[in-house]
Design an enzyme around this catalytic site. Sequence first.
Site, PDB file in Angstrom:
ATOM      1  N   HIS A   1      -7.310  -6.018  -0.373  1.00  0.00           N
ATOM      2  CA  HIS A   1      -6.198  -5.202  -0.236  1.00  0.00           C
ATOM      3  C   HIS A   1      -4.774  -5.807  -0.226  1.00  0.00           C
ATOM      4  CE1 HIS A   1      -3.994  -1.459  -0.101  1.00  0.00           C
ATOM      5  NE2 HIS A   1      -3.722  -1.227   0.764  1.00  0.00           N
TER       6      HIS A   1
ATOM      7  N   SER B   1       0.896  -1.246   0.130  1.00  0.00           N
ATOM      8  CA  SER B   1       0.111  -0.010   0.007  1.00  0.00           C
ATOM      9  C   SER B   1       0.828   1.220   0.023  1.00  0.00           C
ATOM     10  CB  SER B   1      -0.894  -0.059   1.166  1.00  0.00           C
ATOM     11  OG  SER B   1      -1.906   0.849   0.998  1.00  0.00           O
TER      12      SER B   1
ATOM     13  N   ASP C   1      -8.911  -4.701  -5.859  1.00  0.00           N
ATOM     14  CA  ASP C   1      -8.308  -4.018  -4.493  1.00  0.00           C
ATOM     15  C   ASP C   1      -9.034  -2.489  -4.596  1.00  0.00           C
ATOM     16  OD1 ASP C   1      -6.910  -2.281  -2.849  1.00  0.00           O
ATOM     17  OD2 ASP C   1      -4.823  -3.311  -3.507  1.00  0.00           O
TER      18      ASP C   1
END
Length: 520
Positions: free
Chosen positions: A489, A237, A462
């Site tokens: 995710h 991320s 995602d």
Amino acid sequence: MRRSLTLFLVLPVLASCTSVLTGSPTPGTVLEQRGPAGTVPAGLERFYGQQLGWGDCADYATTGTTRSQYKNKKSIECARLEVPLDYAKPDDRTIKLGLLRQKATGDRIGSLLLNPGGPGGSGMSAAASLGVQVGKTALGERFDLVGFDPRGVGASQPQVRCLTDTERDADRLDVDLDTSPAGVAQTEAENKAFAEKCAATTGAELLANVGTRDVVRDLDVMRSALGDEKLTYLGYSYGTHIGAGYAAAFPGNVRALVLDGAVDPTQNQVESLIAQGAGFQKAFDAFAAWCAQRQDCSLGKDPAGASKAFRDLTLPLAQRPVDVGSRKLSYNDAITGAIQAMYSEELWGPLNAGLTELKNNSGQVLLQLADAYYDRDAEGKYSSITDAFTAIKCVDEPRVTDRAVIDDVARRYKAAAPFLDDGNPAVGALDSCAFWPVPPSVQETKPVAGLPPVLVISTTGDPATPYQAGVNLAKELGGGLLTYEGNQHTVYLQGNECVDPAADAYLIDLKLPDPGKVCS
């Protein structure tokens, strides 16, 4: 307090010329000096070659969650790394970063440094969580798994802190849906007060040097102090933004980068926010289709009507929060709980149960989901992630103060994510970053010559970092792309029998997956 333009994370040097000493070691601490290794910038030799004191991790725990993770766990050890607060003034004030290590069990290649994202997430906690699984694999045989808490975060000293635990609970109950001029003015006054409180509590000097620009420099110090000539790194991320920043700043120091759940390098913060809204709507639509097949679906049997059903169920909370013991489930927390559940299909069942509870005027499950998002433990203590998230975002991106832009963002976000539409006019308010007490310190992520092949992993469903962002990052860095078909995710090291071996092979043997490889 409304943050309309944010995405849904001292001690002096006591040293000789080659080693930073971080105070007298506590009993049981093992001093280790592996650096300096590789390229060392002039004037920073004492940081790059410092000793690290490795010992029990109990004293590094800052929340109930990390106390449980670190307690009596013999396979991990912790240390603190000393770095300049301001790299432009390396001989002035220093700060300390928390490191957690699980040693390689076989023929060691080096260290695999880990950041879980946020911004503001604890890499130490992530490494402790992943350690058992990784330790049984070829990856755990060949690498020390090293999680770090970035500056201002978790066990790093000092922490970014803006609100007390009591104030954070109160902030979550403050709905701020009034878009009249008076309502917007009140929200902006609250956001300005929040920025001022951050400066008063944390200090402007730390806030000015807490961004990705400085984390990238810290990462290079870590690399050397751990004894690695080249960096091997895993970023999830926001951690992909750190990795891309490192690639731009130190391309010649990279051995391998795995970037999973990419922040899009081609988009500004406004476009990223709109894309993320669309990503969450896509995930919600997938949840609605899944739910519609169940007899107990909280949103009914027609997925096309699920967004309206969700709004009808949650919007009354704006006027009448639901009691949950001594606490209340607010509209904000119901939305946050739903967003938390979009991060993984494993949370769809709890979300459905929580929405069914809400029909019966109960909010326990949704509040638990929101607590998980904010990293609030069972004792009512919050980690530093929410305050650090704001502080880092506010210096990582140019501030937006044009009200026409803010109103346009509100309109476009509502259109992109109709399940989150609160029914009010599309009017935005200046967020806390507009009042931030220090200027931005934007980290460039443009690649330069000398970067070896990197691996980007992107998931088709995602919600937080949509698939196309990974495609764009792989192209930008000239790296390989591994596609995972799923609704979650990030995916690496979560047990997928296609993704994990492919990324392991890259990290160990520097062999990229075949072009166009898709896992499911």
